[in-house]
Design a protein around this motif. Structure first.
Motif, mmCIF file in Angstrom:
data_model
loop_
_atom_site.group_PDB
_atom_site.id
_atom_site.type_symbol
_atom_site.label_atom_id
_atom_site.label_comp_id
_atom_site.label_asym_id
_atom_site.label_seq_id
_atom_site.Cartn_x
_atom_site.Cartn_y
_atom_site.Cartn_z
ATOM 1 N N GLY A 12 1.149 -0.984 0.021
ATOM 2 C CA GLY A 12 -0.284 0.098 -0.471
ATOM 3 C C GLY A 12 0.498 1.229 0.367
ATOM 4 N N SER A 13 0.392 2.618 0.506
ATOM 5 C CA SER A 13 0.238 3.738 0.314
ATOM 6 C C SER A 13 2.188 3.948 0.766
ATOM 7 N N GLY A 14 3.132 4.344 -0.011
ATOM 8 C CA GLY A 14 4.099 5.170 1.472
ATOM 9 C C GLY A 14 4.206 6.162 1.595
ATOM 10 N N THR A 15 2.419 7.138 1.997
ATOM 11 C CA THR A 15 2.511 7.809 2.364
ATOM 12 C C THR A 15 1.717 7.799 3.401
ATOM 13 N N GLN A 16 0.270 7.528 3.251
ATOM 14 C CA GLN A 16 -0.801 7.151 3.884
ATOM 15 C C GLN A 16 -0.971 5.927 4.414
ATOM 16 N N ALA A 17 -1.508 5.739 5.993
ATOM 17 C CA ALA A 17 -0.985 4.810 6.875
ATOM 18 C C ALA A 17 -2.232 3.895 6.608
ATOM 19 N N HIS A 18 -3.371 4.637 6.581
ATOM 20 C CA HIS A 18 -4.532 3.544 6.447
ATOM 21 C C HIS A 18 -4.914 3.052 7.556
ATOM 22 N N ARG A 19 -4.405 3.329 9.246
ATOM 23 C CA ARG A 19 -4.061 2.854 10.008
ATOM 24 C C ARG A 19 -5.915 1.981 10.478
ATOM 25 N N ALA A 117 1.085 -15.184 0.047
ATOM 26 C CA ALA A 117 -0.816 -13.990 -0.602
ATOM 27 C C ALA A 117 -0.192 -12.942 -0.726
ATOM 28 N N LEU A 118 -1.436 -11.972 -0.952
ATOM 29 C CA LEU A 118 -0.655 -10.230 -1.464
ATOM 30 C C LEU A 118 -2.208 -9.856 -0.958
ATOM 31 N N VAL A 119 -2.431 -8.593 0.054
ATOM 32 C CA VAL A 119 -3.776 -7.743 0.680
ATOM 33 C C VAL A 119 -3.148 -6.271 0.769
ATOM 34 N N ILE A 120 -3.460 -5.673 -0.795
ATOM 35 C CA ILE A 120 -2.937 -4.455 -1.238
ATOM 36 C C ILE A 120 -4.222 -2.854 -1.494
ATOM 37 N N LEU A 121 -3.508 -2.558 -0.686
ATOM 38 C CA LEU A 121 -4.770 -1.441 0.198
ATOM 39 C C LEU A 121 -4.058 -0.349 -0.647
ATOM 40 N N PRO A 122 -5.092 0.645 -0.555
ATOM 41 C CA PRO A 122 -4.871 1.848 -1.910
ATOM 42 C C PRO A 122 -3.275 2.101 -1.568
ATOM 43 N N GLY A 123 -2.773 2.662 -2.392
ATOM 44 C CA GLY A 123 -1.474 3.492 -2.878
ATOM 45 C C GLY A 123 -1.469 3.729 -4.263
ATOM 46 N N GLY A 126 3.991 3.031 -6.812
ATOM 47 C CA GLY A 126 4.276 2.082 -6.892
ATOM 48 C C GLY A 126 3.607 0.798 -6.109
ATOM 49 N N THR A 127 2.318 1.045 -5.421
ATOM 50 C CA THR A 127 1.612 -0.332 -5.514
ATOM 51 C C THR A 127 0.483 -0.306 -6.567
ATOM 52 N N ARG A 128 0.244 0.467 -7.406
ATOM 53 C CA ARG A 128 -0.109 -0.312 -8.738
ATOM 54 C C ARG A 128 0.571 -0.853 -9.042
ATOM 55 N N ALA A 129 1.986 -0.445 -9.599
ATOM 56 C CA ALA A 129 3.043 -1.385 -9.563
ATOM 57 C C ALA A 129 3.271 -3.050 -8.791
ATOM 58 N N GLU A 130 2.393 -2.623 -7.856
ATOM 59 C CA GLU A 130 3.123 -4.570 -7.247
ATOM 60 C C GLU A 130 1.294 -4.931 -7.340
ATOM 61 N N ALA A 131 0.289 -4.554 -8.119
ATOM 62 C CA ALA A 131 -0.593 -5.128 -8.273
ATOM 63 C C ALA A 131 -0.381 -5.525 -9.356
ATOM 64 N N ALA A 132 -0.257 -4.966 -10.599
ATOM 65 C CA ALA A 132 0.683 -5.376 -11.597
ATOM 66 C C ALA A 132 0.962 -6.872 -11.379
ATOM 67 N N LEU A 133 2.426 -6.624 -11.005
ATOM 68 C CA LEU A 133 2.835 -7.686 -11.354
ATOM 69 C C LEU A 133 2.513 -9.064 -10.313
ATOM 70 N N GLY A 145 -10.082 -2.619 0.334
ATOM 71 C CA GLY A 145 -10.750 -1.022 0.661
ATOM 72 C C GLY A 145 -11.838 -0.966 -0.196
ATOM 73 N N ALA A 146 -12.605 0.252 -0.529
ATOM 74 C CA ALA A 146 -13.816 0.627 -1.546
ATOM 75 C C ALA A 146 -13.359 0.594 -2.888
ATOM 76 N N ALA A 147 -14.485 0.047 -3.351
ATOM 77 C CA ALA A 147 -13.827 0.335 -4.998
ATOM 78 C C ALA A 147 -13.391 1.067 -5.423
ATOM 79 N N ARG A 148 -13.455 2.906 -5.449
ATOM 80 C CA ARG A 148 -13.747 3.705 -5.480
ATOM 81 C C ARG A 148 -12.092 4.504 -5.275
ATOM 82 N N GLU A 149 -11.537 3.654 -4.605
ATOM 83 C CA GLU A 149 -10.241 3.661 -4.097
ATOM 84 C C GLU A 149 -9.591 3.058 -5.139
ATOM 85 N N PHE A 150 -9.759 2.011 -6.029
ATOM 86 C CA PHE A 150 -9.271 1.263 -6.862
ATOM 87 C C PHE A 150 -9.190 1.265 -8.187
#
Length: 175
Positions: A12-19, A117-123, A126-133, A145-150
């Motif tokens: 996920g994001s390297g700046t937002q924590a999505h705590r 297994a991978l759990v991908i949060l919004p980001g 770089g996060t989109r690249a991980e999802a593509a990989l 997360g919410a569909a709109r975040e992805f």
């Protein structure tokens, strides 16, 4: 008899924590005896690692794939890496991320390929690249997360909105 460790990657994001999502997820991973793998940075990565290592009596470890650079003077990790909650830093000479996250010199390949297994949060990129990989390598992954975040993420993955759904999915994948 040898038994491979069970590793769950949280991306996920390297700046937002999505705590509100990351802390209960990381605690659940620790409480169920899994190892946690992140990209060893800040944001989601640091929040997940800190919540994970705070669980008393856990058997899993906090693993972080650390980007860096090999130079004539030796090895140098990217500044700010690994975060303090990484117990097993895996130092790599692969420096690329962000827009270059799918390039061969990106540590994102290690992030994606090292977890069962991978759990991908919004980001971001770089996060989109991980999802593509993850899609390219056909790795088990979900978007949390919410569909709109992805909207700009690969369509290949299910989007789960609740922790309960994510944990049920993980239990099925990690058998």
């Amino acid at each position: 008899m040898f038994q491979r460790r069970k590793v769950i990657g949280v991306m996920g994001s390297g700046t937002q924590a999505h705590r509100e999502r990351v802390i209960p997820l990381a605690r659940w991973i620790a409480e169920h005896g899994y190892d946690l793998l992140t990209g060893a940075g800040n944001g989601v990565m640091r929040t997940a690692a800190e919540a994970f290592v705070a669980v008393a009596g856990r058997t899993g470890i906090s693993i972080g794939i650390v980007p860096g650079q090999a130079t004539a003077r030796g090895y140098r990790p990217r500044p700010g890496y690994p975060n303090p909650a990484i117990e097993l830093p895996v130092f790599t000479h692969l420096p690329l991320s962000g827009k270059q996250g799918q390039e061969l010199a990106s540590r994102n390949h290690l992030n994606v390929l090292s977890a069962q297994a991978l759990v991908i949060l919004p980001g971001g990129e770089g996060t989109r690249a991980e999802a593509a990989l993850a899609a390219r390598y056909r790795r088990p992954a979900i978007l949390f997360g919410a569909a709109r975040e992805f909207r700009s993420f690969p369509e290949a993955f299910e989007r789960l909105a609740t922790l309960e759904e994510v944990c049920d999915w993980l239990l099925g994948v990690m058998r």
